[in-house]
Scaffold this active site. Structure first.
Site, PDB file in Angstrom:
ATOM      1  N   ARG A   1       5.496   4.351  -4.688  1.00 15.20           N
ATOM      2  CA  ARG A   1       4.703   3.383  -5.437  1.00 15.20           C
ATOM      3  C   ARG A   1       5.634   2.387  -6.111  1.00 15.20           C
ATOM      4  O   ARG A   1       6.762   2.724  -6.486  1.00 15.20           O
ATOM      5  CB  ARG A   1       3.859   4.076  -6.524  1.00 15.20           C
ATOM      6  CG  ARG A   1       2.576   4.736  -6.015  1.00 15.20           C
ATOM      7  CD  ARG A   1       1.588   3.712  -5.494  1.00 15.20           C
ATOM      8  NE  ARG A   1       0.329   4.276  -5.056  1.00 15.20           N
ATOM      9  CZ  ARG A   1       0.090   4.770  -3.844  1.00 15.20           C
ATOM     10  NH1 ARG A   1       1.071   4.804  -2.963  1.00 15.20           N
ATOM     11  NH2 ARG A   1      -1.099   5.228  -3.517  1.00 15.20           N
TER      12      ARG A   1
ATOM     13  N   HIS B   1       3.401  -2.159   1.985  1.00 14.13           N
ATOM     14  CA  HIS B   1       2.662  -0.931   1.693  1.00 14.13           C
ATOM     15  C   HIS B   1       1.842  -0.483   2.904  1.00 14.13           C
ATOM     16  O   HIS B   1       0.654  -0.153   2.805  1.00 14.13           O
ATOM     17  CB  HIS B   1       1.757  -1.107   0.472  1.00 14.13           C
ATOM     18  CG  HIS B   1       1.466   0.180  -0.238  1.00 14.13           C
ATOM     19  ND1 HIS B   1       1.147   0.244  -1.560  1.00 14.13           N
ATOM     20  CD2 HIS B   1       1.453   1.462   0.199  1.00 14.13           C
ATOM     21  CE1 HIS B   1       0.935   1.499  -1.921  1.00 14.13           C
ATOM     22  NE2 HIS B   1       1.124   2.258  -0.866  1.00 14.13           N
TER      23      HIS B   1
ATOM     24  N   GLU C   1       1.731  -6.505  -4.863  1.00 14.57           N
ATOM     25  CA  GLU C   1       1.526  -6.243  -3.440  1.00 14.57           C
ATOM     26  C   GLU C   1       0.428  -7.130  -2.872  1.00 14.57           C
ATOM     27  O   GLU C   1      -0.673  -7.176  -3.414  1.00 14.57           O
ATOM     28  CB  GLU C   1       1.187  -4.767  -3.231  1.00 14.57           C
ATOM     29  CG  GLU C   1       2.360  -3.864  -3.580  1.00 14.57           C
ATOM     30  CD  GLU C   1       2.083  -2.395  -3.359  1.00 14.57           C
ATOM     31  OE1 GLU C   1       0.904  -2.018  -3.203  1.00 14.57           O
ATOM     32  OE2 GLU C   1       3.052  -1.604  -3.346  1.00 14.57           O
TER      33      GLU C   1
END
Length: 349
Positions: A247, A295, A276
């Site tokens: 993360r 991601h 993100e």
């Protein structure tokens, strides 16, 4: 069964449509969809009636007013369960849920293999300097291959921070395929438990000093936020690579940029970011020895199907009064059980 007496909603998207397909088989369950832009006159009745919220794990894709915080919990007084699409639960204020008697569950393990394969792909790409070679070929003629000498991963040491579902699969792949030595840091596991998962238990500082590759695979918590900063990067040997599929906010992006600029480490593989996706002018994207992805480590067809399936099965089990297997805040169970019984007339087991 009473028709539609159990109310579930989600915003924007599900991990996979199999989730909706499974819930639609149950006449007692109603599934509502909202959009980030849904006006309050549409959203308010759905939130007010909802018993479960299937929430996206990507914090920046979800409108702020649909993050699970005290305000949303106030607007959803009947809410019993918050279920994250993935292993992470960034848009969820777990403490606020616990205070409100709301159970939080995730889909931990559902995409473990996909994330582990991504981490291994980054490890090999960085070690063999494949990314740098690709860019050199695209930029000009007469590439000097001797300037792109890489290293084998076989026999090297990988340090894994967090030996949960993803971490243990990374350990299995690295040890089994490449005969790497695995050291690991995880405060929640004993040395014996970690050995059973393929890793030698060490403290974080020792891991950073010894590892040729550092892989971050732990959840974002109060303890892990900002865990890897300037001090930690300074402990890594100059030939080591930093890889994270965990993360954003666990590592300090500015500190990593400085470490790369000063050649304190050899490179980095980054799948997670503070914002993100990161903007194209993000400082870390200017380095040829930084391998970046938005991601997507856990975003495979196989993982999406698996995540959707286990999420649907877990939410239905919970609504049927069974104890879910992936509870994030187990301390809430007594308060949750009382609220559940008041709502449905029977106590969960």
């Amino acid at each position: 069964m009473t028709v539609n007496n159990k109310r579930v909603f989600y915003v924007k998207y599900l991990a996979h449509e199999i989730y909706a397909d499974i819930l639609k088989r149950r006449p007692d369950v109603r599934l509502d969809r909202l959009e980030n832009e849904s006006p309050d006159e549409v959203a308010a009745p759905i939130l007010s009636a909802a018993h479960a919220y299937q929430v996206g794990a990507a914090r920046d894709e979800l409108a702020r007013h649909f993050h699970v915080d005290p305000e949303l919990l106030r607007r959803a007084p009947n809410l019993l369960i918050v279920s994250s699409n993935g292993a992470g639960f960034d848009p969820v204020d777990v403490d606020a849920c616990t205070a409100a008697g709301v159970l939080v569950v995730n889909q931990s393990g559902g995409n473990a293999n996909s994330v582990a394969e991504h981490a291994l792909g980054m490890l090999l790409t960085l070690s063999k300097r494949i990314l740098e070679a690709d860019r050199a070929l695209r930029r000009g003629r007469d590439v000097n291959r001797n300037a792109l000498i890489g290293n084998e991963a076989q026999g090297k040491t990988i340090g894994i921070v967090g030996l949960g579902n993803v971490g243990r699969r990374i350990a299995e792949l690295c040890k089994g395929l490449l005969h790497m030595k695995v050291i690991a840091c995880d405060p929640y596991l004993t040395a014996q438990e970690m050995a059973a998962r393929g890793g030698e238990k060490v403290e974080l500082d020792e891991l950073l000093r010894r590892a040729d590759f550092v892989s971050i695979s732990c959840p974002l918590t109060r303890d892990s936020r900002g865990m890897i900063g300037a001090r930690e990067f300074s402990l890594m040997p100059p030939h080591a690579f930093f890889i994270t599929t965990a993360r954003g906010f666990i590592h300090d992006e500015a500190a990593l940029e400085e470490a790369l600029s000063n050649k304190r480490i050899a490179g980095a593989g980054l799948d997670v970011w503070a914002k993100e996706p990161p903007p194209p002018d993000h400082p870390l994207l200017r380095f040829d020895n930084v391998l970046a992805s938005p991601h997507t480590a856990g975003v495979t067809r196989e993982a999406r199907i698996n995540m959707g399936k286990i999420a649907a099965e877990q939410i239905l089990d919970a609504l049927d009064g069974k104890r879910p297997p992936r509870i994030v805040n187990p301390e809430v169970w007594p308060a949750y059980a009382m609220r559940f019984e008041r709502t449905f007339g029977f106590a969960p087991k």
